[in-house]
Design an enzyme around this catalytic site. Structure first.
Site, PDB file in Angstrom:
ATOM      1  CG  ASP A   1     -11.086 -26.191 -12.929  1.00 40.01           C
ATOM      2  OD1 ASP A   1     -12.171 -26.165 -12.724  1.00 40.01           O
ATOM      3  OD2 ASP A   1     -10.516 -24.839 -13.231  1.00 40.01           O
TER       4      ASP A   1
ATOM      5  CG  ASN B   1     -15.022 -26.200  -4.098  1.00 38.98           C
ATOM      6  OD1 ASN B   1     -14.343 -26.918  -4.174  1.00 38.98           O
ATOM      7  ND2 ASN B   1     -15.059 -25.272  -5.060  1.00 38.98           N
TER       8      ASN B   1
HETATM    9  C1  FPP Z   1     -13.517 -28.886 -10.117  1.00 38.89           C
HETATM   10  O1  FPP Z   1     -14.568 -29.061 -11.361  1.00 38.89           O
HETATM   11  C2  FPP Z   1     -13.715 -30.092  -9.477  1.00 38.89           C
HETATM   12  C3  FPP Z   1     -14.032 -30.339  -8.031  1.00 38.89           C
HETATM   13  C4  FPP Z   1     -14.484 -29.214  -7.481  1.00 38.89           C
HETATM   14  C5  FPP Z   1     -14.291 -31.423  -7.390  1.00 38.89           C
HETATM   15  C6  FPP Z   1     -13.367 -32.589  -7.796  1.00 38.89           C
HETATM   16  C7  FPP Z   1     -14.057 -34.019  -7.422  1.00 38.89           C
HETATM   17  C8  FPP Z   1     -13.814 -35.105  -7.993  1.00 38.89           C
HETATM   18  C9  FPP Z   1     -13.008 -35.320  -9.305  1.00 38.89           C
HETATM   19  C10 FPP Z   1     -14.464 -36.310  -7.236  1.00 38.89           C
HETATM   20  C11 FPP Z   1     -14.042 -37.023  -6.154  1.00 38.89           C
HETATM   21  C12 FPP Z   1     -12.614 -36.857  -6.017  1.00 38.89           C
HETATM   22  C13 FPP Z   1     -12.194 -37.959  -5.124  1.00 38.89           C
HETATM   23  C14 FPP Z   1     -10.715 -37.374  -4.609  1.00 38.89           C
HETATM   24  C15 FPP Z   1     -12.361 -39.315  -4.685  1.00 38.89           C
HETATM   25  P1  FPP Z   1     -15.588 -27.836 -11.314  1.00 38.89           P
HETATM   26  O2  FPP Z   1     -16.816 -28.361 -10.905  1.00 38.89           O
HETATM   27  O3  FPP Z   1     -15.120 -26.619 -10.773  1.00 38.89           O
HETATM   28  O4  FPP Z   1     -15.504 -27.508 -12.887  1.00 38.89           O
HETATM   29  P2  FPP Z   1     -16.152 -26.061 -13.714  1.00 38.89           P
HETATM   30  O5  FPP Z   1     -15.074 -25.334 -13.417  1.00 38.89           O
HETATM   31  O6  FPP Z   1     -16.084 -26.577 -14.917  1.00 38.89           O
HETATM   32  O7  FPP Z   1     -17.390 -25.996 -13.170  1.00 38.89           O
END
Ligand code: FPP
Length: 248
Positions: free
Chosen positions: A23, A71
């Protein structure tokens, strides 16, 4: 040089399965005045580093929450960007996974993923299926309530044609989940200072130790993983028993 955190880890007392809620990509990007997708791209670097560190340590299963069923409600550009990033990452990392004897797996409703994402994923899963050092499990279009309901529906459907032995016990129920054959995680890590499960592995986390890190996922490094493991090793896992019973 070996880091002091790594040196302090008791290799005999490692969790065999670590699950991670990655996150903070969006907030990391905002902090750097960059678009959210840039945060996800930096997040891939952390995925690489934590996968490598886990395999080096001898962790047997690493599950990463990469995309939840909720998401999809993000802006379309971000969703499409994340899906493309997944394809790119899987393609780019496949050789490294092979070389390091790591098996790629996925949990979640893969039928709803865009065709090219699903194809890349399934081909990565197929190519690495004989690897034995560590399983890297991507939770994609995953949510725990979806998974539990799917299990209940599968059981109900099956019971129309076959005699299902009642009462259903934990082992039988677990075999209907998408984590069938994967042991429950002993350690869950959530980054970015949030303290929620967010519909992740609700059944499987029943006895899991939680470690919350304030670090945003793109900044999460080996050292932070070692700290989480050290935190885990300080805990006493009692499974409902008293400390005295455990000490015996
Ligand atoms: C959460 O941060 C992250 C995600 C919903 C996506 C995670 C994906 C990756 C790290 C890239 C691809 C992964 C792989 C396994 C190849 P957020 O966007 O919710 O952050 P925020 O809460 O600060 O908005």
């Amino acid at each position: 040089m070996e880091s002091p955190e790594l040196a302090a880890i008791d290799i005999q007392n490692l969790p065999q399965h670590i699950a991670v809620i990655m996150d903070g990509n969006g907030r990391w990007a905002k902090l750097h005045n960059m678009p959210r997708l840039f945060g996800h791209k930096q997040g891939v670097k952390a995925v690489r580093e934590i996968t490598e560190a886990s395999a080096e340590l001898g962790i047997k299963f690493l599950t990463l929450y990469a995309f939840s069923t909720e998401n999809w409600s993000r802006p379309e550009m971000e969703v499409m960007g994340l899906m493309s990033l997944l394809v790119e990452t899987i393609k780019a990392e496949l050789n490294t996974l092979e070389k390091n004897n790591i098996r790629l797996r996925a949990i979640g409703d893969l039928s709803k993923l865009p065709d090219n994402t699903r194809t890349a994923l399934l081909s990565g899963i197929e190519k690495t299926k004989r690897n034995t050092r560590m399983d890297l499990v991507l939770a994609l279009n995953y949510s725990s309530r979806w998974e539990i309901l799917s299990a209940v529906n599968k059981i109900a459907e099956q019971s129309k044609n076959e005699n299902i032995h009642l009462p259903i016990d934990e082992a039988v129920f677990s075999s209907y989940l998408s984590t069938n054959g994967i042991p429950d995680p002993e350690l869950l890590i959530r980054t970015s200072g949030e303290h929620r499960i967010s519909n992740f592995l609700l059944w499987q986390l029943a006895y899991t130790e939680f470690h919350f890190s304030n670090v945003f996922w793109p900044d999460f490094r080996k050292k932070n993983l070692y700290e989480a493991i050290l935190d885990f090793q300080k805990r006493q896992r009692r499974f409902g028993k008293t400390s005295e019973q455990i000490a015996r």
